[in-house]
Design an enzyme around this catalytic site. Structure first.
Site, PDB file in Angstrom:
ATOM      1  N   ASN A 151     -10.142   0.304   0.069  1.00 43.55           N
ATOM      2  CA  ASN A 151      -8.984   0.367   0.039  1.00 43.55           C
ATOM      3  C   ASN A 151      -8.424  -0.114  -0.761  1.00 43.55           C
ATOM      4  OD1 ASN A 151      -6.018  -0.049   0.697  1.00 43.55           O
ATOM      5  ND2 ASN A 151      -6.603  -1.151   2.416  1.00 43.55           N
ATOM      6  N   CYS A 196       0.782  -1.031   0.123  1.00 41.65           N
ATOM      7  CA  CYS A 196      -0.073  -0.046  -0.405  1.00 41.65           C
ATOM      8  C   CYS A 196       1.235   1.119   0.020  1.00 41.65           C
ATOM      9  CB  CYS A 196      -0.940   0.282   1.672  1.00 41.65           C
ATOM     10  SG  CYS A 196      -2.215  -1.511   1.620  1.00 41.65           S
ATOM     11  N   HIS A 247      -2.910   7.183   3.296  1.00 45.15           N
ATOM     12  CA  HIS A 247      -3.294   5.837   2.507  1.00 45.15           C
ATOM     13  C   HIS A 247      -5.294   5.534   3.142  1.00 45.15           C
ATOM     14  CE1 HIS A 247      -3.747   2.173   1.226  1.00 45.15           C
ATOM     15  NE2 HIS A 247      -3.750   1.288   2.624  1.00 45.15           N
TER      16      HIS A 247
HETATM   17  N1  ACO Z   1     -19.191  -7.685   9.291  1.00 45.87           N
HETATM   18  C1  ACO Z   1     -19.557  -7.934   9.908  1.00 45.87           C
HETATM   19  N2  ACO Z   1     -19.055  -8.479  11.601  1.00 45.87           N
HETATM   20  C2  ACO Z   1     -17.962  -8.458  11.398  1.00 45.87           C
HETATM   21  C3  ACO Z   1     -16.852  -7.999   9.644  1.00 45.87           C
HETATM   22  C4  ACO Z   1     -18.066  -7.860   9.431  1.00 45.87           C
HETATM   23  N3  ACO Z   1     -17.312  -7.694   7.228  1.00 45.87           N
HETATM   24  N4  ACO Z   1     -15.392  -8.572   9.799  1.00 45.87           N
HETATM   25  C5  ACO Z   1     -15.272  -8.845  11.466  1.00 45.87           C
HETATM   26  N5  ACO Z   1     -16.868  -8.805  12.429  1.00 45.87           N
HETATM   27  C6  ACO Z   1     -16.891  -8.671  13.426  1.00 45.87           C
HETATM   28  C7  ACO Z   1     -15.625  -9.954  13.434  1.00 45.87           C
HETATM   29  O1  ACO Z   1     -16.469 -11.519  13.858  1.00 45.87           O
HETATM   30  C8  ACO Z   1     -15.716 -10.781  15.282  1.00 45.87           C
HETATM   31  O2  ACO Z   1     -16.839 -10.934  15.896  1.00 45.87           O
HETATM   32  P1  ACO Z   1     -16.710 -11.710  16.748  1.00 45.87           P
HETATM   33  O3  ACO Z   1     -15.606 -11.773  18.107  1.00 45.87           O
HETATM   34  O4  ACO Z   1     -18.231 -12.075  17.259  1.00 45.87           O
HETATM   35  O5  ACO Z   1     -15.754 -12.643  16.394  1.00 45.87           O
HETATM   36  C9  ACO Z   1     -15.508  -9.015  15.832  1.00 45.87           C
HETATM   37  O6  ACO Z   1     -16.862  -8.083  14.488  1.00 45.87           O
HETATM   38  C10 ACO Z   1     -14.497  -7.758  16.079  1.00 45.87           C
HETATM   39  O7  ACO Z   1     -13.781  -8.349  14.564  1.00 45.87           O
HETATM   40  P2  ACO Z   1     -12.335  -8.126  15.086  1.00 45.87           P
HETATM   41  O8  ACO Z   1     -11.677  -8.603  13.596  1.00 45.87           O
HETATM   42  O9  ACO Z   1     -11.680  -8.301  15.932  1.00 45.87           O
HETATM   43  O10 ACO Z   1     -13.101  -5.775  14.531  1.00 45.87           O
HETATM   44  P3  ACO Z   1     -11.674  -4.565  14.408  1.00 45.87           P
HETATM   45  O11 ACO Z   1     -12.839  -3.963  15.649  1.00 45.87           O
HETATM   46  O12 ACO Z   1     -10.358  -5.205  14.563  1.00 45.87           O
HETATM   47  O13 ACO Z   1     -12.091  -4.686  13.003  1.00 45.87           O
HETATM   48  C11 ACO Z   1     -11.400  -3.349  10.828  1.00 45.87           C
HETATM   49  C12 ACO Z   1     -11.529  -5.451  12.248  1.00 45.87           C
HETATM   50  C13 ACO Z   1     -12.375  -2.467  10.339  1.00 45.87           C
HETATM   51  C14 ACO Z   1     -10.652  -3.980   9.548  1.00 45.87           C
HETATM   52  C15 ACO Z   1      -9.712  -3.540  11.576  1.00 45.87           C
HETATM   53  O14 ACO Z   1      -8.949  -3.478  12.462  1.00 45.87           O
HETATM   54  C16 ACO Z   1      -8.871  -2.785  10.900  1.00 45.87           C
HETATM   55  O15 ACO Z   1      -9.459  -1.824   9.912  1.00 45.87           O
HETATM   56  N6  ACO Z   1      -7.931  -2.666  10.856  1.00 45.87           N
HETATM   57  C17 ACO Z   1      -6.580  -2.311  10.451  1.00 45.87           C
HETATM   58  C18 ACO Z   1      -6.758  -3.056   8.466  1.00 45.87           C
HETATM   59  C19 ACO Z   1      -6.270  -2.426   7.266  1.00 45.87           C
HETATM   60  O16 ACO Z   1      -6.378  -1.326   7.451  1.00 45.87           O
HETATM   61  N7  ACO Z   1      -6.141  -2.859   6.581  1.00 45.87           N
HETATM   62  C20 ACO Z   1      -5.605  -2.156   5.852  1.00 45.87           C
HETATM   63  C21 ACO Z   1      -5.384  -3.276   4.766  1.00 45.87           C
HETATM   64  S1  ACO Z   1      -3.603  -3.815   4.308  1.00 45.87           S
HETATM   65  C22 ACO Z   1      -2.946  -2.199   4.409  1.00 45.87           C
HETATM   66  O17 ACO Z   1      -3.884  -2.008   3.176  1.00 45.87           O
HETATM   67  C23 ACO Z   1      -1.528  -1.969   4.617  1.00 45.87           C
END
Ligand code: ACO
Length: 321
Positions: free
Chosen positions: A277, A112, A247
Site C-alpha cells: 500500500n 490514500c 485503492h
Molecule cells: N504477521 C502475523 N500475525 C499478525 C500480523 C502479521 N504481520 N499482524 C497481525 N497479526 C496477528 C495479530 O497479532 C492477531 O493475533 P492475536 O489474535 O494473537 O493477537 C491476529 O493476527 C489478528 O490480528 P488483527 O489485527 O485482528 O487482524 P485482521 O484480521 O484485522 O487483519 C489487517 C489485519 C490485514 C491489517 C486488516 O485489518 C486490514 O487489512 N485492515 C484494513 C487495513 C487497511 O486497509 N489499511 C490501509 C492503511 S490506511 C489506508 O490505506 C487508508
C-alpha cells in the site's frame, strides 16, 4: 470541458523487500504466508538513500517528458503526500526547485484518497481559468512513518511516487469526495508542541497507529457507496465500466468489491502484490503501469475509488481520450 491526462510517470526506490526479507530485517514474528493470505502483499519497495523529493522528481520528469513540457511550462503543481521530506518547504516546492517550475506549488493531504482529491482540485482550477497545465505528483515514503516493531502495520506499506500532467479535456466525467471524520482509526501525532513553554503536554511525535478491522469495514462500505453513487449519477452499470482502479490497501478489500459488483476480476487491476500500500500513489501507479502495458485505449471507462485516513473517500469516472 473538464480535464484530460496527457502524461504519466513513476519514481520507485531501487530496493525491493520480500515478506521473508522483511521478517528477517525486523525480527518480527510474521511470515510470507500470513502476509499474503491476509493482505495479498508479497513485496514492497523501500527507500534506502532515496529521498521523497528524488522519487517525486523522477516521476514528475517522466510525466512532463510524455506531455512534451518542461517544468517552466507548468502553471500549477500539486503534490499529494502525508510524508514530505520536510515540513517546510512543502514537497511541491522541493519538486518545483528540481524541475525549475515557478508556478504555485502546494501539498495536499487527502491520505490514500489524495489522487482523487488532486484530480478534483486540478479540474476546479482549470474550470476556473486559473491554470492550463497542472502537474500532479503523488508521493509517499511510508517507511518513515511506520513502526517497524508493529507487525500489524509495518507489513502493509511501501514507498514510491506517481505523477501525471493534466490539461483541459473531456476525460473526467464525474468526481465525488467525502469525509467521514474519525481522528482515531488511523492516526499519527506529529509532536507540534515543540518546546513551546505554554504547551508542554502536546502529544509527542509517533508512528502510524491503525485499527485494522475498523479500517477494513470503512473501506468496504465506502467502496460500495461510492461506486453505487457513481453509477446512479452517471447512469452507468457495472458492466459499462472497463476497469475499476481501487485503492490498493488489501487484496481482500478488492475481492469484496469484485464479489459485490459481480464483475470479472480482470476488470480490477492490482499492483498490491508487488508494491504493498503506497497510499495515494497506488491508483496513478496502476494507471501508469496499464498504459505502459498497452492496456489503455481511447474510450475505455475507468472507475477510480479510494479511501484513506481522516477518513477521506472519493471516486471518479474517467473516459480515456
Ligand atoms: N504477521 C502475523 N500475525 C499478525 C500480523 C502479521 N504481520 N499482524 C497481525 N497479526 C496477528 C495479530 O497479532 C492477531 O493475533 P492475536 O489474535 O494473537 O493477537 C491476529 O493476527 C489478528 O490480528 P488483527 O489485527 O485482528 O487482524 P485482521 O484480521 O484485522 O487483519 C489487517 C489485519 C490485514 C491489517 C486488516 O485489518 C486490514 O487489512 N485492515 C484494513 C487495513 C487497511 O486497509 N489499511 C490501509 C492503511 S490506511 C489506508 O490505506 C487508508
Amino acid at each position: 470541458m473538464t480535464i484530460k491526462i496527457i502524461g504519466t510517470g513513476i519514481g520507485l526506490p531501487d530496493k525491493e523487500v520480500s515478506n521473508d526479507e522483511l521478517a528477517a530485517l525486523t525480527g518480527l514474528d510474521t511470515s510470507d504466508e500470513w502476509i499474503r493470505t491476509m493482505t495479498g502483499i508479497g513485496y514492497r519497495r523501500l527507500c534506502q538513500t532515496e529521498t521523497l523529493t528524488d522519487l517525486s522528481t523522477t516521476a514528475a520528469r517522466a510525466a512532463l517528458a510524455e506531455a512534451e513540457l518542461d517544468g517552466s511550462q507548468i502553471d500549477y503543481l500539486i503534490c499529494s503526500t502525508v510524508s514530505p521530506d520536510t515540513r517546510t518547504p512543502s514537497l511541491a516546492c522541493s519538486v518545483a526547485e528540481r524541475i525549475k517550475a515557478t508556478c504555485p506549488a502546494v501539498d495536499l493531504n487527502g491520505a490514500c484518497a489524495g489522487f482523487i482529491y488532486a484530480i478534483d482540485t486540478a479540474a476546479a482550477l482549470i474550470a476556473a481559468g486559473r491554470a492550463e497545465r497542472i502537474l500532479i505528483v503523488c508521493s509517499e515514503k511510508m517507511s518513515g512513518l511506520t513502526d517497524w516493531t508493529d507487525r500489524r502495520t509495518c507489513v502493509l506499506f511501501g514507498d514510491g511516487s506517481a505523477a501525471c500532467v493534466v490539461t483541459a479535456g473531456n476525460m473526467l466525467k464525474y468526481v465525488h469526495l467525502q469525509t467521514q471524520a474519525d481522528s482515531h482509526v488511523i492516526r499519527m501525532d506529529n509532536g507540534m508542541g515543540g518546546n513551546n513553554p505554554l504547551a508542554r503536554d502536546q502529544a509527542p511525535a509517533s508512528f502510524i497507529h491503525m485499527e485494522g478491522q475498523k479500517v477494513f469495514k470503512y473501506a468496504v462500505n465506502i467502496i460500495e457507496a461510492e461506486v453505487r453513487r457513481a453509477f446512479d449519477v452517471c447512469d452507468l452499470t457495472p458492466e459499462s465500466i472497463d476497469y475499476y482502479l481501487l485503492h490498493q490497501a488489501n487484496l481482500r478489500i478488492i475481492d469484496f468489491a469484485i464479489s459485490r459488483l459481480k464483475q470479472p476480476p480482470e476488470k480490477f487491476p492490482t499492483n498490491i502484490e508487488r508494491f504493498g500500500n503506497i497510499s495515494s500513489v497506488s491508483i496513478p501507479l496502476l494507471l501508469h503501469e496499464m498504459r505502459q502495458a498497452g492496456q489503455v485505449h481511447p474510450g475505455d471507462k475507468f472507475l477510480l475509488c479510494a479511501f484513506g485516513a481522516g477518513m477521506t473517500g472519493g471516486s471518479a469516472v474517467l473516459e480515456w481520450e
